[in-house]
Enzyme design. Structure first.
Site, PDB file in Angstrom:
ATOM      1  NE  ARG A   1      -2.866   0.388   3.388  1.00  0.00           N
ATOM      2  CZ  ARG A   1      -2.206   0.622   4.524  1.00  0.00           C
ATOM      3  NH1 ARG A   1      -1.527   1.746   4.683  1.00  0.00           N
ATOM      4  NH2 ARG A   1      -2.209  -0.266   5.495  1.00  0.00           N
TER       5      ARG A   1
ATOM      6  CE1 TYR B   1     -16.556  10.560 -16.281  1.00  0.00           C
ATOM      7  CE2 TYR B   1     -16.228  10.541 -13.908  1.00  0.00           C
ATOM      8  CZ  TYR B   1     -16.531   9.883 -15.078  1.00  0.00           C
ATOM      9  OH  TYR B   1     -16.822   8.555 -15.037  1.00  0.00           O
TER      10      TYR B   1
ATOM     11  CG  ASP C   1      -9.678  15.465 -15.213  1.00  0.00           C
ATOM     12  OD1 ASP C   1      -8.973  14.865 -16.063  1.00  0.00           O
ATOM     13  OD2 ASP C   1     -10.709  14.963 -14.722  1.00  0.00           O
TER      14      ASP C   1
ATOM     15  CE  LYS D   1     -12.751   7.332 -18.569  1.00  0.00           C
ATOM     16  NZ  LYS D   1     -13.049   8.607 -17.927  1.00  0.00           N
TER      17      LYS D   1
HETATM   18  C1  PLP Z   1     -13.521   8.998 -16.608  1.00  0.00           C
HETATM   19  C2  PLP Z   1     -13.114  10.312 -16.079  1.00  0.00           C
HETATM   20  C3  PLP Z   1     -12.866  10.504 -14.714  1.00  0.00           C
HETATM   21  C4  PLP Z   1     -13.062   9.405 -13.692  1.00  0.00           C
HETATM   22  O1  PLP Z   1     -12.168   8.351 -13.893  1.00  0.00           O
HETATM   23  P1  PLP Z   1     -12.464   6.801 -13.557  1.00  0.00           P
HETATM   24  O2  PLP Z   1     -11.208   6.135 -13.975  1.00  0.00           O
HETATM   25  O3  PLP Z   1     -13.662   6.405 -14.348  1.00  0.00           O
HETATM   26  O4  PLP Z   1     -12.718   6.726 -12.095  1.00  0.00           O
HETATM   27  C5  PLP Z   1     -12.424  11.753 -14.305  1.00  0.00           C
HETATM   28  N1  PLP Z   1     -12.259  12.760 -15.189  1.00  0.00           N
HETATM   29  C6  PLP Z   1     -12.499  12.609 -16.504  1.00  0.00           C
HETATM   30  C7  PLP Z   1     -12.283  13.762 -17.418  1.00  0.00           C
HETATM   31  C8  PLP Z   1     -12.934  11.393 -16.997  1.00  0.00           C
HETATM   32  O5  PLP Z   1     -13.193  11.256 -18.298  1.00  0.00           O
END
Ligand code: PLP
Length: 378
Positions: free
Chosen positions: A46, A98, A170, A195
């Site tokens: 961890r 998001y 982000d 993604k």
């Molecule tokens: C998918 C997404 C998230 C969240 O991520 P997860 O891996 O699904 O928890 C946060 N920000 C953006 C821009 C996203 O597309």
């Protein structure tokens, strides 16, 4: 090192023990100590794991920060960053973030006293208006999802610095291949690595990079305390995905440009949202801060019925949440990724029932265009 080289040679690309050119999957929870506290840098997985560490070093290098952190999902990454704040602190966020980010701020973190305000950060003046005594950070998503609005990271960071706030970005949509927020003044960059970074629809993960030793220490404390870490197998999958990020992003964009041209000409398409279009309201800022405009496009087909007909008829665009993978995906934000945003709020933002979002994959662009063309005729 240029970006494409860094994707392959950045971080810790080989195994220091054996010379293996792919970092091994250290499927282990604990490490032998030579006497109490006498370890080789790892004591419990961890706190730290060699495969995860290799990934964390890689993303740190790619974003040009001081330290990287890997989490079990993008939302775990967002939450860990927010857990650096205290009850009573206030954060200003982009209004069309998001859906999961909106939800965690409004339904989870609000319960422990972390306040949030959502504004159109693509308009810098509207950020400044919302700064209060207890504001601690500006959280930007750029480009946004699904309307692909762009915020001037350099401008927002400047405002943040003037007021002693952190800037958090982000960077999921652009990836470090095309956008480096830390170079533009941001303090913290985070990703849903599920993604583009992973890129193959086979792993859920989140990454964070911070630009100071102080933030690194704080975030490691939160990561180790709350424990939402990424496992070694998934860390390895991400390292593998990231190696081809450069060629994938180039191809995603080439395909996307062809599809955008086709959509613009199509009589059944009312509006096309793509930041690479000169008529996009934030085109100039985008051109300044990104090296590519990506593979995400949204377009309006006028009604829920038209949207349904389209997505029930495509062959290569799979109806699914998520984005950024080799497979092309199609979704209707109002009823899928953004369903957790209240209907009146969605309307305010322009996320209509006829809005369709596509994530353009790496199939042949001609096949993809024919697919949409046939489906629009259905
Ligand atoms: C998918 C997404 C998230 C969240 O991520 P997860 O891996 O699904 O928890 C946060 N920000 C953006 C821009 C996203 O597309």
């Amino acid at each position: 090192m240029r970006k494409k080289t860094q994707l392959i040679h950045g971080g810790i690309p080989t195994d220091p023990q054996t010379g293996a050119v792919s970092v091994p999957i250290y499927q282990v929870s604990t490490y032998k100590q030579e006497g109490v506290g006498g370890h080789k840098g790892f004591e419990y997985s961890r706190t730290g794991n060699p495969t995860r560490h290799a990934l964390e070093e890689l993303i740190k290098d790619l974003e040009g920060g001081k330290a990287g952190f890997a989490f079990g999902s993008g939302m775990a990454a967002v939450t860990a960053v927010m857990m650096m704040f205290n009850s009573g602190d206030h954060v200003i966020l982009t209004d069309d973030v998001y859906g999961g980010t909106y939800r965690v701020m409004n339904k989870v973190l609000n319960r422990i006293g972390i306040e949030s305000t959502f504004v159109d950060t693509s308009n810098l003046a509207s950020i400044e208006k919302e700064i209060k005594e207890n504001t601690k950070a500006i959280y930007i998503e750029t480009p946004t999802n699904p309307l692909l609005k762009i915020t001037d990271i350099e401008g927002a960071s400047k405002i943040a610095k003037e007021h002693g706030l952190l800037t958090i970005v982000d960077n999921t949509f652009s990836t470090p291949y095309w956008q480096n927020p830390i170079e533009l003044g941001a303090d913290i960059v985070l990703h849903s690595a599920t993604k583009y970074l992973g890129g193959h629809s086979d792993v859920v993960a989140g990454l964070v990079v911070v630009n100071s030793d102080e933030l690194a220490e704080e975030l490691h404390f939160v990561q180790n305390s709350t424990g939402g870490v990424l496992g070694p197998q998934d860390s390895w999958l991400l390292i593998r995905g990231i190696k081809t990020l450069g060629i994938r992003m180039e191809e995603h964009e080439k395909n996307t440009k062809k599809i955008v041209e086709f959509l613009l000409e199509h009589p059944k398409v009312q509006k096309v949202y793509y930041p690479g279009l000169e008529e996009h309201p934030n085109y100039e800022i985008g051109k300044k801060q990104v090296r590519g405009f990506g593979g995400m496009v949204s377009f309006d087909v006028g009604s829920e019925e038209n949207a349904d007909r389209l997505l029930n008829s495509t062959k290569y665009f799979t109806l699914a949440e998520s984005l950024g993978a080799v497979e092309s995906l199609i979704s209707v934000p109002a009823r899928m990724t953004h369903a957790s945003i209240p209907a009146d709020r969605r309307k305010e933002l322009g996320i209509t029932d006829g809005l369709v979002r596509i994530s353009v994959g790496l199939e042949d662009a001609e096949d993809l265009i024919e697919d949409i063309d046939c489906a629009l005729k259905a």
